[in-house]
Design a protein around this motif. Structure first.
Motif, PDB file in Angstrom:
ATOM      1  N   TYR A 199      -1.118   9.490   3.977  1.00 33.34           N
ATOM      2  CA  TYR A 199      -0.138   9.894   2.972  1.00 33.34           C
ATOM      3  C   TYR A 199      -0.589  11.159   2.251  1.00 33.34           C
ATOM      4  N   GLN A 200      -1.838  11.199   1.830  1.00 27.40           N
ATOM      5  CA  GLN A 200      -2.318  12.345   1.083  1.00 27.40           C
ATOM      6  C   GLN A 200      -2.412  13.589   1.957  1.00 27.40           C
ATOM      7  N   ILE A 247       0.840  -1.204   0.000  1.00 28.37           N
ATOM      8  CA  ILE A 247       0.000   0.000   0.000  1.00 28.37           C
ATOM      9  C   ILE A 247       0.871   1.249   0.000  1.00 28.37           C
ATOM     10  N   LEU A 248       1.910   1.242   0.824  1.00 31.85           N
ATOM     11  CA  LEU A 248       2.807   2.405   0.897  1.00 31.85           C
ATOM     12  C   LEU A 248       3.492   2.656  -0.446  1.00 31.85           C
ATOM     13  N   ASP A 251     -12.020   6.289  -4.675  1.00 35.01           N
ATOM     14  CA  ASP A 251     -11.362   5.001  -4.437  1.00 35.01           C
ATOM     15  C   ASP A 251     -12.246   4.071  -3.613  1.00 35.01           C
ATOM     16  N   VAL A 255      -6.432   0.411   3.478  1.00 34.79           N
ATOM     17  CA  VAL A 255      -6.129   1.211   2.295  1.00 34.79           C
ATOM     18  C   VAL A 255      -6.596   2.652   2.494  1.00 34.79           C
ATOM     19  N   GLN A 301       1.095   4.198  -2.890  1.00 38.98           N
ATOM     20  CA  GLN A 301       0.847   5.608  -2.587  1.00 38.98           C
ATOM     21  C   GLN A 301       1.975   6.495  -3.102  1.00 38.98           C
ATOM     22  N   SER A 333     -10.846  10.557  -9.904  1.00 40.51           N
ATOM     23  CA  SER A 333     -10.765   9.189  -9.390  1.00 40.51           C
ATOM     24  C   SER A 333     -11.746   8.276 -10.114  1.00 40.51           C
ATOM     25  N   SER A 379      -3.992   5.709   2.834  1.00 42.99           N
ATOM     26  CA  SER A 379      -4.123   6.691   1.759  1.00 42.99           C
ATOM     27  C   SER A 379      -4.363   8.086   2.325  1.00 42.99           C
ATOM     28  N   THR A 394     -10.718  12.241  -3.726  1.00 43.98           N
ATOM     29  CA  THR A 394      -9.962  11.081  -4.193  1.00 43.98           C
ATOM     30  C   THR A 394     -10.302   9.837  -3.370  1.00 43.98           C
ATOM     31  N   THR A 409      -2.881  12.131  -7.145  1.00 44.93           N
ATOM     32  CA  THR A 409      -1.788  12.871  -6.513  1.00 44.93           C
ATOM     33  C   THR A 409      -1.625  14.248  -7.141  1.00 44.93           C
TER      34      THR A 409
END
Length: 206
Positions: free
Chosen positions: A161-162, A14-15, A51, A154, A18, A120, A158, A47, A25
């Motif tokens: 990170y975002q 997953i990382l 998803d 997920v 991303q 997305s 996500s 986003t 992104t």
């Protein structure tokens, strides 16, 4: 955890996904750069919602297949491993992507949410990815809790990170985006990692 197979590999995969720049992104970085943190988080939520819709469709399809056609599910695991390898090869072969230099018009946070949501949803390859990705970490008798756990992982990773892109990563991304060599190296490393994951997961699920 949550009866997810190859849990450490699941989190690492997953990382890595991303870290691979995609349309979502770019939408998030553009929103933040042009209209601030509020717009950036609007794009993040758009986003994530897109998803989530695709993930839900993938999970519903997998749940039906797992209970009715266990042999088909085992075949999906093999297809998933091959798909990861194919993604990795594409990253190794692809040139560094160009970054659009035309600044977009300013919009409200809601408008950026809508824009990112549409970005997305207009990427149907996402549902194919989840259909190929999730079976690699499931056993044939996995419960709905396990499927929900996959989605929750997920979504949470996500979001983290975002959100990081919005809060601290935007300035660095804008500085590095014009440098083809940096983007090319990042893509190549991600490609090698995906191929490795495909091979490892194919072996573990045999």
């Amino acid at each position: 955890m949550f009866d997810i197979q190859n849990y450490a590999s699941f989190i690492a995969a997953i990382l890595i996904f991303q870290l691979i720049p995609g349309p979502g992104t770019l939408a998030i970085l553009t929103a933040t750069a042009r209209h601030g943190i509020g717009a950036g988080f609007g794009a993040v939520m758009g986003t994530l919602l897109g998803d989530f819709i695709y993930m839900s469709g993938a999970v519903l399809g997998l749940a039906a297949v797992m209970h009715a056609y266990p042999l088909v599910f085992e075949a999906l695991q093999g297809v998933g491993a091959v798909y990861l390898g194919w993604l990795g090869i594409q990253l190794l072969r692809s040139p560094a992507a160009n970054v659009a230099s035309t600044p977009p018009q300013k919009k409200s946070s809601w408008r950026y949410f809508q824009q990112a949501f549409l970005v997305s949803l207009t990427n149907p390859k996402v549902i194919l990815f989840f259909l190929a990705f999730f079976p690699l970490f499931l056993c044939a008798d996995a419960s709905s809790i396990t499927l929900g756990g996959l989605m929750a992982h997920v979504t949470l990773i996500s979001f983290l990170y975002q959100a990081g892109l919005v809060l601290v990563g935007n300035a660095l991304a804008r500085k590095l985006s014009p440098l083809p060599s940096v983007r090319k190296i990042a893509a190549r490393l991600a490609g090698v990692a995906l191929i490795g994951f495909g091979v490892k997961l194919a072996a573990n699920n045999r």
